[in-house]
Design a protein around this motif. Structure first.
Motif, short mmCIF file in Angstrom:
data_model
loop_
_atom_site.label_atom_id
_atom_site.label_comp_id
_atom_site.label_asym_id
_atom_site.label_seq_id
_atom_site.Cartn_x
_atom_site.Cartn_y
_atom_site.Cartn_z
N GLN A 180 -36.74 47.78 -74.06
CA GLN A 180 -35.49 48.09 -73.38
C GLN A 180 -35.06 46.89 -72.54
O GLN A 180 -35.84 46.38 -71.74
N LEU A 181 -33.83 46.45 -72.69
CA LEU A 181 -33.34 45.34 -71.90
C LEU A 181 -33.03 45.81 -70.48
O LEU A 181 -32.40 46.84 -70.28
N LYS A 182 -33.50 45.06 -69.52
CA LYS A 182 -33.37 45.42 -68.11
C LYS A 182 -31.91 45.51 -67.67
O LYS A 182 -31.53 46.42 -66.94
N ASN A 183 -31.09 44.58 -68.12
CA ASN A 183 -29.71 44.51 -67.65
C ASN A 183 -28.69 45.02 -68.65
O ASN A 183 -27.48 44.81 -68.46
N TRP A 184 -29.15 45.67 -69.72
CA TRP A 184 -28.23 46.20 -70.72
C TRP A 184 -28.87 47.44 -71.31
O TRP A 184 -29.57 47.40 -72.31
N LYS A 185 -28.66 48.55 -70.67
CA LYS A 185 -29.36 49.80 -71.00
C LYS A 185 -29.05 50.32 -72.40
O LYS A 185 -29.82 51.10 -72.95
N ALA A 186 -27.95 49.91 -72.99
CA ALA A 186 -27.60 50.37 -74.34
C ALA A 186 -28.27 49.54 -75.43
O ALA A 186 -28.07 49.79 -76.61
N ALA A 187 -29.06 48.56 -75.03
CA ALA A 187 -29.63 47.64 -76.03
C ALA A 187 -31.13 47.46 -75.85
O ALA A 187 -31.67 47.62 -74.76
N THR A 188 -31.75 47.12 -76.96
CA THR A 188 -33.15 46.69 -76.92
C THR A 188 -33.21 45.25 -77.41
O THR A 188 -32.28 44.76 -78.07
N GLY A 189 -34.30 44.60 -77.10
CA GLY A 189 -34.52 43.22 -77.53
C GLY A 189 -35.97 43.03 -77.88
O GLY A 189 -36.77 43.98 -77.84
N PRO A 190 -36.33 41.80 -78.22
CA PRO A 190 -37.72 41.55 -78.60
C PRO A 190 -38.67 41.70 -77.43
O PRO A 190 -38.43 41.18 -76.34
N GLY A 191 -39.74 42.45 -77.65
CA GLY A 191 -40.81 42.60 -76.68
C GLY A 191 -42.03 41.84 -77.18
O GLY A 191 -41.93 40.66 -77.53
N GLU A 192 -43.14 42.54 -77.30
CA GLU A 192 -44.39 41.93 -77.75
C GLU A 192 -44.27 41.49 -79.21
O GLU A 192 -43.81 42.23 -80.07
N LEU A 193 -44.69 40.24 -79.49
CA LEU A 193 -44.70 39.74 -80.87
C LEU A 193 -45.80 40.46 -81.64
O LEU A 193 -46.97 40.44 -81.24
N VAL A 194 -45.43 41.13 -82.71
CA VAL A 194 -46.39 41.84 -83.55
C VAL A 194 -47.01 40.88 -84.55
O VAL A 194 -48.23 40.73 -84.61
N ILE B 134 -31.56 34.34 -91.95
CA ILE B 134 -30.96 34.88 -93.17
C ILE B 134 -30.44 36.30 -92.90
O ILE B 134 -29.41 36.69 -93.39
N ALA B 135 -31.20 37.04 -92.09
CA ALA B 135 -30.83 38.43 -91.81
C ALA B 135 -31.61 38.92 -90.59
O ALA B 135 -32.51 38.24 -90.09
N VAL B 136 -31.27 40.11 -90.14
CA VAL B 136 -32.03 40.81 -89.11
C VAL B 136 -32.22 42.25 -89.60
O VAL B 136 -31.47 42.73 -90.46
N SER B 137 -33.22 42.90 -89.05
CA SER B 137 -33.41 44.32 -89.37
C SER B 137 -34.09 45.01 -88.20
O SER B 137 -34.70 44.37 -87.35
N HIS B 138 -33.94 46.32 -88.19
CA HIS B 138 -34.58 47.14 -87.17
C HIS B 138 -35.23 48.31 -87.88
O HIS B 138 -34.60 48.98 -88.70
N ARG B 139 -36.50 48.55 -87.61
CA ARG B 139 -37.18 49.70 -88.19
C ARG B 139 -37.23 50.81 -87.16
O ARG B 139 -37.81 50.63 -86.08
N THR B 140 -36.63 51.92 -87.50
CA THR B 140 -36.61 53.05 -86.59
C THR B 140 -37.92 53.83 -86.62
O THR B 140 -38.21 54.56 -85.67
N ASP B 141 -38.71 53.68 -87.69
CA ASP B 141 -39.96 54.43 -87.78
C ASP B 141 -41.04 53.89 -86.85
O ASP B 141 -41.91 54.63 -86.42
N ASN B 142 -40.99 52.60 -86.56
CA ASN B 142 -42.01 52.04 -85.67
C ASN B 142 -41.42 51.22 -84.52
O ASN B 142 -42.13 50.51 -83.84
N ASN B 143 -40.11 51.33 -84.33
CA ASN B 143 -39.42 50.67 -83.22
C ASN B 143 -39.74 49.18 -83.12
O ASN B 143 -40.21 48.68 -82.10
#
Length: 155
Positions: free
Chosen positions: A79-93, A32-41
């Motif tokens: 931090q994505l290994k092959n795309w330094k300008a991007a982040t992706g999903p890491g550990e599932l919270v 439905i949507a995506v979001s990014h929280r800058t306060d807790n990355n």
């Protein structure tokens, strides 16, 4: 509990959270949507069952219809290994869900609130207090932060 990525199901269904059964099969729901929280990355994808997706696509979200289930799947940014300008999903919270039933959950503003932690999907139980506390600023938006993303429609 063992998660099988090949069939995308749990060998054992996780225990209920806040007396709400685990929504088996949510991994196959639509976004439905995506979001990014800058306060807790953290990064999130907001998913919905078929009722929620239909409501999101047609703008009928205040209030969301009974039977709608919204899922928010949260990962720590990595931090994505092959795309330094991007982040992706890491550990599932956690995977958290809002179950819309205006009668059943009338004491909690028409929503059942549930959360399962980490890859093991351990239930978090506080009666929905932490969810309601966090969502209070959006009580006039039917307790949801989500702004559904625009998706193209084909005729």
């Amino acid at each position: 509990m063992i998660f099988s990525s090949t069939i995308n199901t749990f060998a054992d269904t996780p225990e209920p959270s806040n007396n709400i059964d685990y929504p088996v099969g949510w991994q196959m729901w639509s976004a439905i949507a995506v979001s990014h929280r800058t306060d807790n990355n953290t990064s999130r994808v907001i998913l919905g069952n078929s009722i929620a997706v239909e409501a999101a696509r047609t703008g009928k979200i205040n209030p969301w219809p009974d039977g709608a289930i919204l899922g928010k799947i949260v990962w720590k940014d990595k931090q994505l290994k092959n795309w330094k300008a991007a982040t992706g999903p890491g550990e599932l919270v956690h995977a958290e869900f809002m179950f819309r039933d205006s009668k059943k959950y009338s004491k909690t503003y028409g929503w059942g609130w549930a959360r399962w932690l980490g890859l093991s999907q351990k239930p978090f139980n506080d009666g929905g207090k932490s969810c309601i506390s966090c969502h209070t600023p959006v009580k006039d938006r039917d307790w949801t932060f989500t702004d559904p993303a625009a998706f193209p429609t084909l005729k």
